[in-house]
Motif scaffolding. Structure first.
Motif, mmCIF file in Angstrom:
data_model
loop_
_atom_site.group_PDB
_atom_site.id
_atom_site.type_symbol
_atom_site.label_atom_id
_atom_site.label_comp_id
_atom_site.label_asym_id
_atom_site.label_seq_id
_atom_site.Cartn_x
_atom_site.Cartn_y
_atom_site.Cartn_z
ATOM 1 N N PHE A 18 1.057 9.351 6.419
ATOM 2 C CA PHE A 18 2.469 9.558 6.991
ATOM 3 C C PHE A 18 3.575 8.535 6.219
ATOM 4 C CE2 PHE A 18 5.882 8.250 9.998
ATOM 5 C CZ PHE A 18 6.488 9.632 9.975
ATOM 6 N N LEU A 19 2.895 7.231 6.126
ATOM 7 C CA LEU A 19 3.798 6.213 5.461
ATOM 8 C C LEU A 19 4.060 6.302 3.907
ATOM 9 C CD1 LEU A 19 2.863 2.923 7.363
ATOM 10 C CD2 LEU A 19 5.091 4.143 7.306
ATOM 11 N N ILE A 20 2.933 7.067 3.197
ATOM 12 C CA ILE A 20 3.094 7.248 1.832
ATOM 13 C C ILE A 20 3.921 8.179 1.487
ATOM 14 C CG2 ILE A 20 1.759 8.184 -0.038
ATOM 15 C CD1 ILE A 20 -0.652 6.618 0.471
ATOM 16 N N LEU A 21 4.113 9.259 2.301
ATOM 17 C CA LEU A 21 5.387 10.308 2.142
ATOM 18 C C LEU A 21 6.587 9.990 2.622
ATOM 19 C CD1 LEU A 21 3.204 13.161 3.746
ATOM 20 C CD2 LEU A 21 3.423 12.556 0.931
ATOM 21 N N ARG A 22 6.954 8.721 3.237
ATOM 22 C CA ARG A 22 8.197 8.090 3.186
ATOM 23 C C ARG A 22 8.867 7.707 2.047
ATOM 24 N NH1 ARG A 22 9.920 10.114 7.298
ATOM 25 N NH2 ARG A 22 8.187 11.650 6.555
ATOM 26 N N ARG A 23 10.278 7.743 1.994
ATOM 27 C CA ARG A 23 11.019 7.592 0.900
ATOM 28 C C ARG A 23 11.164 6.043 0.395
ATOM 29 N NH1 ARG A 23 16.371 10.666 1.653
ATOM 30 N NH2 ARG A 23 17.243 8.755 0.510
ATOM 31 N N SER A 24 10.656 5.050 1.615
ATOM 32 C CA SER A 24 10.778 3.536 0.919
ATOM 33 C C SER A 24 9.615 3.183 0.307
ATOM 34 C CB SER A 24 10.987 3.029 2.217
ATOM 35 O OG SER A 24 10.821 1.668 2.332
ATOM 36 N N MET A 25 9.995 2.331 -0.575
ATOM 37 C CA MET A 25 8.709 1.773 -1.343
ATOM 38 C C MET A 25 8.068 0.513 -0.531
ATOM 39 S SD MET A 25 10.209 0.903 -5.222
ATOM 40 C CE MET A 25 11.715 0.249 -4.657
ATOM 41 N N VAL A 26 8.717 -0.043 0.430
ATOM 42 C CA VAL A 26 7.903 -0.794 1.368
ATOM 43 C C VAL A 26 6.979 0.150 2.373
ATOM 44 C CG1 VAL A 26 7.966 -2.467 3.372
ATOM 45 C CG2 VAL A 26 9.681 -2.407 1.462
ATOM 46 N N HIS A 27 7.273 1.211 2.878
ATOM 47 C CA HIS A 27 6.568 2.077 3.731
ATOM 48 C C HIS A 27 5.052 2.538 2.645
ATOM 49 C CE1 HIS A 27 10.017 3.160 6.473
ATOM 50 N NE2 HIS A 27 9.147 1.971 7.101
ATOM 51 N N ILE A 32 -0.597 2.323 1.642
ATOM 52 C CA ILE A 32 -1.738 2.108 0.558
ATOM 53 C C ILE A 32 -2.776 1.283 1.325
ATOM 54 C CG2 ILE A 32 -2.228 1.195 -1.604
ATOM 55 C CD1 ILE A 32 0.361 2.731 -2.706
ATOM 56 N N ILE A 33 -1.869 0.147 1.839
ATOM 57 C CA ILE A 33 -2.706 -0.828 2.475
ATOM 58 C C ILE A 33 -3.715 -0.418 3.851
ATOM 59 C CG2 ILE A 33 -2.868 -2.844 3.645
ATOM 60 C CD1 ILE A 33 -0.287 -3.752 2.077
ATOM 61 N N LEU A 34 -2.734 0.448 4.554
ATOM 62 C CA LEU A 34 -3.669 1.191 5.525
ATOM 63 C C LEU A 34 -4.934 2.028 5.194
ATOM 64 C CD1 LEU A 34 -0.730 2.209 7.988
ATOM 65 C CD2 LEU A 34 -2.488 0.086 8.361
ATOM 66 N N ILE A 83 -10.369 -6.021 -4.479
ATOM 67 C CA ILE A 83 -9.515 -5.144 -5.557
ATOM 68 C C ILE A 83 -8.471 -4.669 -4.672
ATOM 69 C CG2 ILE A 83 -9.608 -2.816 -6.523
ATOM 70 C CD1 ILE A 83 -12.530 -3.049 -7.075
ATOM 71 N N SER A 84 -8.378 -4.415 -3.493
ATOM 72 C CA SER A 84 -7.185 -3.920 -2.636
ATOM 73 C C SER A 84 -6.157 -5.423 -2.531
ATOM 74 C CB SER A 84 -7.561 -3.572 -1.402
ATOM 75 O OG SER A 84 -7.988 -4.420 -0.479
ATOM 76 N N PHE A 85 -6.828 -6.312 -2.600
ATOM 77 C CA PHE A 85 -5.871 -7.538 -2.489
ATOM 78 C C PHE A 85 -5.125 -7.805 -3.864
ATOM 79 C CE2 PHE A 85 -5.160 -11.994 -3.354
ATOM 80 C CZ PHE A 85 -4.166 -12.477 -2.400
ATOM 81 N N GLY A 86 -5.764 -7.612 -4.983
ATOM 82 C CA GLY A 86 -5.286 -7.735 -6.226
ATOM 83 C C GLY A 86 -4.158 -6.407 -6.593
ATOM 84 N N LEU A 87 -4.440 -5.102 -6.046
ATOM 85 C CA LEU A 87 -3.548 -4.168 -5.884
ATOM 86 C C LEU A 87 -2.243 -4.535 -5.157
ATOM 87 C CD1 LEU A 87 -2.835 -1.071 -6.978
ATOM 88 C CD2 LEU A 87 -4.014 -0.477 -4.684
ATOM 89 N N THR A 88 -2.549 -5.117 -4.116
ATOM 90 C CA THR A 88 -1.381 -5.366 -3.161
ATOM 91 C C THR A 88 -0.437 -6.339 -3.646
ATOM 92 O OG1 THR A 88 -2.756 -4.810 -1.273
ATOM 93 C CG2 THR A 88 -0.836 -5.940 -0.777
ATOM 94 N N SER A 89 -1.210 -7.367 -4.168
ATOM 95 C CA SER A 89 -0.206 -8.382 -4.703
ATOM 96 C C SER A 89 0.508 -8.028 -5.969
ATOM 97 C CB SER A 89 -1.442 -9.630 -5.340
ATOM 98 O OG SER A 89 -2.175 -10.079 -4.238
ATOM 99 N N PHE A 90 -0.034 -7.298 -6.757
ATOM 100 C CA PHE A 90 0.720 -6.602 -8.109
ATOM 101 C C PHE A 90 1.674 -5.710 -7.438
ATOM 102 C CE2 PHE A 90 1.276 -3.131 -11.132
ATOM 103 C CZ PHE A 90 2.046 -3.948 -12.231
ATOM 104 N N ALA A 91 1.416 -4.905 -6.682
ATOM 105 C CA ALA A 91 2.775 -3.941 -6.088
ATOM 106 C C ALA A 91 3.739 -4.850 -5.294
ATOM 107 C CB ALA A 91 1.713 -3.129 -4.930
ATOM 108 N N LEU A 94 5.985 -6.114 -8.257
ATOM 109 C CA LEU A 94 6.538 -4.947 -8.727
ATOM 110 C C LEU A 94 7.779 -4.671 -7.845
ATOM 111 C CD1 LEU A 94 6.457 -3.443 -11.436
ATOM 112 C CD2 LEU A 94 4.787 -1.821 -9.896
ATOM 113 N N LEU A 95 7.402 -4.575 -6.497
ATOM 114 C CA LEU A 95 8.458 -4.091 -5.544
ATOM 115 C C LEU A 95 9.638 -4.962 -5.562
ATOM 116 C CD1 LEU A 95 9.261 -2.111 -3.247
ATOM 117 C CD2 LEU A 95 7.848 -3.934 -1.868
ATOM 118 N N LYS A 96 9.241 -6.360 -5.549
ATOM 119 C CA LYS A 96 10.337 -7.292 -5.708
ATOM 120 C C LYS A 96 11.071 -7.074 -6.929
ATOM 121 C CE LYS A 96 11.006 -12.225 -5.112
ATOM 122 N NZ LYS A 96 10.469 -13.627 -5.134
#
Length: 118
Positions: A18-27, A32-34, A83-91, A94-96
């Motif tokens: 549900f959150l991936i289908l939202r328009r916000s990049m934070v969502h 992805i984290i969930l 791996i998910s920690f690295g992906l989250t840190s990079f994201a 990138l989001l910032k």
């Protein structure tokens, strides 16, 4: 206990999609984290929850017949967490950066070319 984890996995996958289908990049990032956390719990559940001893075979035994905890799912989950920690840190970085350039976290703002503003 396993039924509770199955329900938790379903809720995490549903809320992540549900959150991936939202328009916000934070969502998108939180979704992805969930999904990553739901997958870790799924691997943990498929590895059979066992309260037992570590899988160390004494020297005097030829066959290990005691109850033991399987180390393979634990190693897979640990790898997935790293791996998910690295992906989250990079994201997050990138989001910032995208927010600093565009000024919005709406994904539709990224699709418009700059020639339309003139």
């Amino acid at each position: 206990m396993e039924l509770l984890l199955v329900f938790l996995i379903g809720v995490l996958y549903a809320s992540g999609v549900f959150l991936i289908l939202r328009r916000s990049m934070v969502h998108l990032l939180i979704g992805i984290i969930l999904l990553g956390n739901a997958t870790n719990i799924l691997i943990f559940l498929l590895g059979n929850i066992t309260k037992g001893k570590p899988p160390i075979i004494p020297e005097n035994l030829k066959v290990f017949n005691d109850i033991y905890a399987d180390p393979i799912p634990q190693a897979l989950i640990l790898t997935a967490i790293v791996i998910s920690f690295g992906l989250t840190s990079f994201a997050i970085v990138l989001l910032k950066r995208v927010y600093a350039l565009v000024g919005s976290d709406d994904l539709d703002d990224l699709n418009t070319p700059e020639e339309e503003d003139i």
